[in-house]
Motif scaffolding. Structure first.
Motif, short mmCIF file in Angstrom:
data_model
loop_
_atom_site.label_atom_id
_atom_site.label_comp_id
_atom_site.label_asym_id
_atom_site.label_seq_id
_atom_site.Cartn_x
_atom_site.Cartn_y
_atom_site.Cartn_z
N ALA A 235 5.39 11.86 -54.14
CA ALA A 235 4.64 12.96 -55.00
C ALA A 235 3.25 12.33 -55.47
N SER A 236 3.35 11.00 -55.50
CA SER A 236 2.19 10.26 -56.04
C SER A 236 1.15 9.79 -55.32
N ILE A 237 1.05 9.87 -53.81
CA ILE A 237 0.32 9.20 -52.89
C ILE A 237 -0.87 10.33 -52.74
N LYS A 238 -1.86 9.43 -52.58
CA LYS A 238 -3.37 10.52 -52.23
C LYS A 238 -3.20 10.95 -50.87
N TYR A 239 -4.01 11.87 -50.78
CA TYR A 239 -4.26 12.53 -49.26
C TYR A 239 -4.62 11.52 -48.12
N GLY A 240 -3.59 11.56 -46.96
CA GLY A 240 -3.52 10.74 -46.14
C GLY A 240 -3.13 9.26 -46.47
N GLY A 241 -2.44 9.18 -47.54
CA GLY A 241 -1.84 7.84 -47.93
C GLY A 241 -0.70 7.49 -47.13
N ILE A 242 -0.32 6.13 -47.37
CA ILE A 242 0.84 5.60 -46.64
C ILE A 242 1.94 5.03 -47.35
N ILE A 243 3.06 5.22 -47.33
CA ILE A 243 4.04 4.56 -47.94
C ILE A 243 4.80 3.96 -46.88
N THR A 244 5.24 2.43 -47.14
CA THR A 244 6.05 1.81 -46.08
C THR A 244 7.75 1.47 -46.92
N CYS A 245 8.58 2.10 -46.47
CA CYS A 245 9.67 1.78 -46.99
C CYS A 245 10.68 0.94 -46.39
N CYS A 246 11.10 -0.22 -47.29
CA CYS A 246 12.00 -1.18 -46.52
C CYS A 246 13.09 -1.81 -47.60
N GLY A 247 13.52 -0.65 -48.46
CA GLY A 247 14.84 -1.32 -49.17
C GLY A 247 15.57 -0.09 -50.04
N LEU A 248 16.42 -0.44 -50.78
CA LEU A 248 17.40 0.55 -51.43
C LEU A 248 17.96 -0.02 -52.62
N VAL A 249 17.22 -0.87 -53.27
CA VAL A 249 17.73 -1.47 -54.20
C VAL A 249 18.34 -0.43 -55.55
#
Length: 330
Positions: A235-249
């Protein structure tokens, strides 16, 4: 070959309980493989604590020695790809899961799991990085394929853990302005010392997020938490932004909306380090030995022996770990 060595060993009792101790093992206890490696260093990861406490989703067969990371010296080789005396690194694949891992003084592994230690990377330095560094590096590679990093606003969750603190250091080195999110309110000084420009308490951040779309605060994110934290980042990433997801703590599950994806065109990229091809891992190791060199990385780690490692496993399972813990074998 008749040779004994010490290893942290987890046994399952008939009652279903698990018992941990340091035991003398024999080389013949090790599985077949191309390389016999005398382990000099290993490091602690969250997955190791799961194996240590008997999580059957990680380790199905006991007795077992955890340790998904290992750096050591080849003592016997069945392949022309590696010679006796070579310094090598093994991270991930089945090491420390159902194959005896780096918390023992010897491992035997297939050649496909192994890469040479780069010349400009120290023995212990490689294990301060370990799987955590490989994961952070793969996240950065994925970001760089789609986005510039220099001058961008970045956010890292779980920032006091292994992946998190290395990600903070690496993104800072590459020119990003990094916000570190943490649930450990006493860790602010540590996070500022490794390069964070801003430190946000986890609960304060989550209470500020408006869903399905909040204010666009960051261009790039490395998330090791999953769950509610990942939902907040989406919900908080800017336009065209990227999130890499690598965990589940935090949690393997999260609730979100398509709105940030279709109105802001954001990207959510999953990162796996365990089964990534060895040539991709070798590329990351070489980056850390050269233009990604983290000169202050010794400041985020401490060395322990086997007894000390058993104490540290209890800490990481309780969420009390700060930085990296390296097991130094005799």
């Amino acid at each position: 070959m008749d040779k004994t060595f010490n290893a942290i060993t987890v046994e399952e009792k008939k009652s279903g309980q698990f018992f941990q101790s340091i035991q003398e093992r024999n080389i013949y206890h090790l599985p077949k493989g191309d390389l016999l490696v005398r382990v000099k260093y290993s490091s602690l990861n969250y997955k190791d604590s799961l194996s240590y406490f008997g999580n059957k989703g990680v380790t199905k067969i006991y007795p077992h020695t955890p340790g998904i990371d290992a750096m050591g010296i080849v003592e016997f080789s069945k392949t022309k790809d590696f010679n006796e005396g070579d310094k090598v690194i093994v991270t991930g694949y089945d090491l420390g899961m159902n194959t005896p891992g780096g918390f023992g003084e010897y491992i035997r592994v297939p050649k496909e799991w192994v890469t040479l230690l780069p010349d400009n990377l120290g023995d212990s330095e490689s294990m301060i990085l370990g799987t955590a560094g490989i994961t952070a590096g793969l996240c950065v590679n994925a970001i760089q394929e789609k986005h510039k990093i220099k001058g961008k606003k970045a956010v890292v969750t779980g920032s006091t853990g292994g992946v998190g603190c290395i990600a903070v250091m690496l993104l800072t080195k590459l020119g990003a302005e990094v916000t570190a999110i943490t649930g450990k309110t006493s860790s602010q000084d540590f996070l500022f010392s490794i390069g964070a420009k801003e430190v946000l308490p986890r609960n304060d951040y989550l209470s500020s997020v408006k869903k399905p779309m909040s204010k666009g605060s960051w261009d790039i994110a490395i998330d090791v938490a999953g769950g509610e934290m990942l939902a907040g980042l989406i919900a908080s990433i800017k336009y065209g932004g990227i999130i890499t997801c690598c965990g589940l703590v935090d949690s393997p599950s999260f609730t979100s909306s398509v709105f940030p994806f279709i109105l802001r065109g954001i990207n959510l990229i999953g990162i796996d380090s365990a089964e990534n091809p060895i040539n991709k891992k070798a590329e990351v190791w070489n980056n850390f030995a050269n233009h990604w060199k983290l000169n202050a990385i010794q400041n985020i780690s401490r060395n322990v022996d086997m007894h000390g490692m058993m104490d540290e496993i209890n800490k990481i399972s309780e969420g009390r770990q700060l930085g990296r813990v390296v097991l130094k074998h005799k």
